[in-house]
Write a protein that holds these residues in place. Structure first.
Motif, PDB file in Angstrom:
ATOM      1  N   MET A   1       0.813  -1.190   0.000  1.00 23.37           N
ATOM      2  CA  MET A   1       0.000   0.000   0.000  1.00 23.37           C
ATOM      3  C   MET A   1       0.857   1.254   0.000  1.00 23.37           C
ATOM      4  SD  MET A   1      -3.279  -0.700   2.361  1.00 23.37           S
ATOM      5  CE  MET A   1      -4.140  -2.237   2.280  1.00 23.37           C
ATOM      6  N   ARG A   2       1.940   1.215   0.745  1.00 25.52           N
ATOM      7  CA  ARG A   2       2.829   2.371   0.798  1.00 25.52           C
ATOM      8  C   ARG A   2       3.434   2.670  -0.578  1.00 25.52           C
ATOM      9  NH1 ARG A   2       7.011   2.802   5.557  1.00 25.52           N
ATOM     10  NH2 ARG A   2       5.019   2.960   6.598  1.00 25.52           N
ATOM     11  N   LEU A   3       3.755   1.601  -1.314  1.00 29.44           N
ATOM     12  CA  LEU A   3       4.307   1.776  -2.652  1.00 29.44           C
ATOM     13  C   LEU A   3       3.306   2.488  -3.555  1.00 29.44           C
ATOM     14  CD1 LEU A   3       6.419   1.315  -4.860  1.00 29.44           C
ATOM     15  CD2 LEU A   3       5.422  -0.949  -5.218  1.00 29.44           C
ATOM     16  N   PHE A   4       2.045   2.071  -3.495  1.00 26.59           N
ATOM     17  CA  PHE A   4       1.044   2.727  -4.341  1.00 26.59           C
ATOM     18  C   PHE A   4       0.881   4.196  -3.958  1.00 26.59           C
ATOM     19  CE2 PHE A   4      -3.281   4.182  -5.196  1.00 26.59           C
ATOM     20  CZ  PHE A   4      -3.205   4.188  -6.576  1.00 26.59           C
ATOM     21  N   TRP A   5       0.895   4.507  -2.655  1.00 24.08           N
ATOM     22  CA  TRP A   5       0.785   5.903  -2.213  1.00 24.08           C
ATOM     23  C   TRP A   5       1.924   6.736  -2.817  1.00 24.08           C
ATOM     24  CZ3 TRP A   5      -2.512   9.226  -0.288  1.00 24.08           C
ATOM     25  CH2 TRP A   5      -2.034  10.440   0.218  1.00 24.08           C
ATOM     26  N   LYS A   6       3.130   6.179  -2.825  1.00 23.72           N
ATOM     27  CA  LYS A   6       4.278   6.888  -3.393  1.00 23.72           C
ATOM     28  C   LYS A   6       4.131   7.052  -4.905  1.00 23.72           C
ATOM     29  CE  LYS A   6       7.616   5.700   0.160  1.00 23.72           C
ATOM     30  NZ  LYS A   6       8.878   5.050   0.487  1.00 23.72           N
ATOM     31  N   ILE A   7       3.572   6.033  -5.561  1.00 21.89           N
ATOM     32  CA  ILE A   7       3.340   6.136  -7.005  1.00 21.89           C
ATOM     33  C   ILE A   7       2.289   7.204  -7.286  1.00 21.89           C
ATOM     34  CG2 ILE A   7       2.369   4.935  -9.006  1.00 21.89           C
ATOM     35  CD1 ILE A   7       3.622   2.350  -7.871  1.00 21.89           C
ATOM     36  N   GLN A   8       1.225   7.187  -6.534  1.00 23.00           N
ATOM     37  CA  GLN A   8       0.108   8.103  -6.774  1.00 23.00           C
ATOM     38  C   GLN A   8       0.463   9.556  -6.494  1.00 23.00           C
ATOM     39  OE1 GLN A   8      -4.166   7.172  -5.950  1.00 23.00           O
ATOM     40  NE2 GLN A   8      -3.781   8.432  -4.161  1.00 23.00           N
ATOM     41  N   ASN A   9       1.237   9.797  -5.470  1.00 22.79           N
ATOM     42  CA  ASN A   9       1.490  11.170  -5.026  1.00 22.79           C
ATOM     43  C   ASN A   9       2.916  11.640  -5.209  1.00 22.79           C
ATOM     44  OD1 ASN A   9      -1.215  11.695  -3.869  1.00 22.79           O
ATOM     45  ND2 ASN A   9      -0.659   9.920  -2.666  1.00 22.79           N
ATOM     46  N   GLY A  10       3.770  10.777  -5.714  1.00 24.41           N
ATOM     47  CA  GLY A  10       5.177  11.123  -5.841  1.00 24.41           C
ATOM     48  C   GLY A  10       5.463  12.083  -6.991  1.00 24.41           C
ATOM     49  N   THR A  11       6.557  12.769  -6.862  1.00 24.52           N
ATOM     50  CA  THR A  11       7.013  13.676  -7.914  1.00 24.52           C
ATOM     51  C   THR A  11       8.343  13.208  -8.506  1.00 24.52           C
ATOM     52  OG1 THR A  11       8.072  15.086  -6.247  1.00 24.52           O
ATOM     53  CG2 THR A  11       5.836  15.680  -6.928  1.00 24.52           C
ATOM     54  N   GLU A  12       8.839  12.082  -7.985  1.00 21.46           N
ATOM     55  CA  GLU A  12      10.085  11.534  -8.512  1.00 21.46           C
ATOM     56  C   GLU A  12       9.844  10.991  -9.919  1.00 21.46           C
ATOM     57  OE1 GLU A  12       8.706  10.412  -5.676  1.00 21.46           O
ATOM     58  OE2 GLU A  12      10.010  11.124  -4.087  1.00 21.46           O
ATOM     59  N   GLU A  13      10.921  10.816 -10.659  1.00 23.62           N
ATOM     60  CA  GLU A  13      10.821  10.367 -12.048  1.00 23.62           C
ATOM     61  C   GLU A  13      10.112   9.019 -12.169  1.00 23.62           C
ATOM     62  OE1 GLU A  13      13.917   9.661 -15.677  1.00 23.62           O
ATOM     63  OE2 GLU A  13      14.339  11.293 -14.277  1.00 23.62           O
ATOM     64  N   TRP A  14      10.410   8.064 -11.280  1.00 24.11           N
ATOM     65  CA  TRP A  14       9.780   6.752 -11.379  1.00 24.11           C
ATOM     66  C   TRP A  14       8.288   6.820 -11.098  1.00 24.11           C
ATOM     67  CZ3 TRP A  14       7.412   4.410  -7.240  1.00 24.11           C
ATOM     68  CH2 TRP A  14       7.689   4.925  -5.983  1.00 24.11           C
ATOM     69  N   SER A  15       7.872   7.719 -10.173  1.00 29.28           N
ATOM     70  CA  SER A  15       6.437   7.895  -9.896  1.00 29.28           C
ATOM     71  C   SER A  15       5.733   8.480 -11.107  1.00 29.28           C
ATOM     72  CB  SER A  15       6.225   8.822  -8.700  1.00 29.28           C
ATOM     73  OG  SER A  15       6.740   8.276  -7.520  1.00 29.28           O
TER      74      SER A  15
END
Length: 126
Positions: free
Chosen positions: A1-15
């Motif tokens: 779940m934490r990974l998805f939160w980082k994908i959804q809200n991240g600003t990093e290149e991989w997100s």
């Protein structure tokens, strides 16, 4: 779940890569099949993450008033799907609702919320 939160809200290149590959033009996560070795595993937690999380208001720049859960248990769009004010300002941000760290809420929105539920504005990022 934490990974998805980082994908959804991240600003990093991989997100941003995941957002570009697995979101439609409206910013919604796709529900159809797309070839990926990890997307099927991540896709099944979307609903849980969205149900069990709520934004903490900082400067409000990243939070959509209608589409994000920031004040109540659901989004305002879910609770008031036919509201004209929502259709007139579909991309309104929470940052549009305060001035100099004070809430300035239009009367149309005050009809939808309990003013006692407004979070304390703490500045910084959301």
């Amino acid at each position: 779940m934490r990974l998805f939160w980082k994908i959804q809200n991240g600003t990093e290149e991989w997100s941003k890569f995941f957002q570009a590959k697995f979101q439609n033009k409206k910013g919604e996560w796709i529900s159809y099949y797309k070839k990926s070795s990890i997307w099927p595993g991540i896709k099944w937690v979307i609903e849980d993450v969205n149900e069990d999380t709520r934004w903490m208001v900082g400067n409000g720049d990243n939070i959509l008033v209608w589409k994000d859960k920031w004040i109540q248990d659901g989004t305002l769009k879910e609770q008031f799907p036919d509201n004209l004010f929502i259709t007139l300002f579909p991309e309104m941000k929470v940052s549009d609702l305060f001035l100099e760290e004070e809430w300035v809420i239009p009367s149309e929105i005050l009809k939808m919320i309990d003013i006692n539920e407004l979070p304390v504005i703490n500045g910084g990022s959301d």
